[in-house]
Enzyme design. Sequence first.
Site: not given
Length: 346
Positions: A205, A311
């Site tokens: 992804e 992230h």
Amino acid sequence: MKTEEFLRQVTALPGVTGNERKAAEFIAEAFKPYADEVEITPLNCVIAHKKGKGPKVLICAHLDEIGMMVSKIEDDGCLRLERVGGVDPRVLPGMRVRVFAKEGELMGVVGATPPHLLKDADKKHNYTFETLFVDMGMDAETVKKKVAIGDTVCFEARYVELKNGRVATKTADDRACVAIMLRAAELLSTMQHDADLYFVSTCQEEIGSYGALVSGFQLDPDYGVAFDVTHAEVPGAPRLSSHKIDSLVASKGPYLHPYLVKKLEDAARENGVSLQTAIDPRYTSTDADDLSIARAGIPTVLLSLPLKYMHTNVETFDMHALMEGGRLLAHYLKSFNDSWEGELWT
């Protein structure tokens, strides 16, 4: 396995895009008690099939994570890196990382030239991958025996329980949503459902949702339910792009089928689950985009778990929101039936 323990273990595993096998194997074992069939595809997607006689529904959340790979070994033994997926080099200085080399896992720290030694002009610039390196405490000769160009580099594994049910860990994007699917599969083991359910933990992804695309093509479902994370509110974040951390978010937009969104909202209301709304007026940048255009098109809905510090290795989410997400998903999937086909386009 309890959801909390699953999360603690699955987020610690390496699974940088293209090298997801260890995470895939662990997730496959976790789904086996709640599925009739479980397989790992050649690309490292995990497909857990819970059989039903009704419409075929593909539910997906991605198992891969952002990370890095070794691009160069310097004369002093330090490693230079290149990103795999959306790694921001500004979060790396001072971080501990794991290098997965041919002889096993090696620890290193991310360093940069100290600001004391920089020219004034250089101090004005942010860190880049060209200015960062990994120090493992070994000389170049030893490093070259142990490490090869292209070896995977992963964030340090950490799992921190904060106050008020909040958890900080690497790889909550998106294995926290895999945990939501697992919780729903567990709940459905004691519920009646018509739908033929495929829980898919997708690969790749972070570089383009390729796992969702190939899984949608392979399984050819009637409907799709995609899960991913979204941005939770933090100081300074734009209001239209961030959400309260304590409940899931349902998106509306051109990639997402309005009837499926309505039925999702109905399921949330009927079962007392709080649900926020987001708008995605173009693409969603999640598996939902590629799933919805696989084959001849798959009517799809998107649910998101709000996450702080996306992230990084301290991605933070609310455990209550995650558990409620599993409960909502179970009841939503229970409601799928053949009558929806006639109402889908009216």
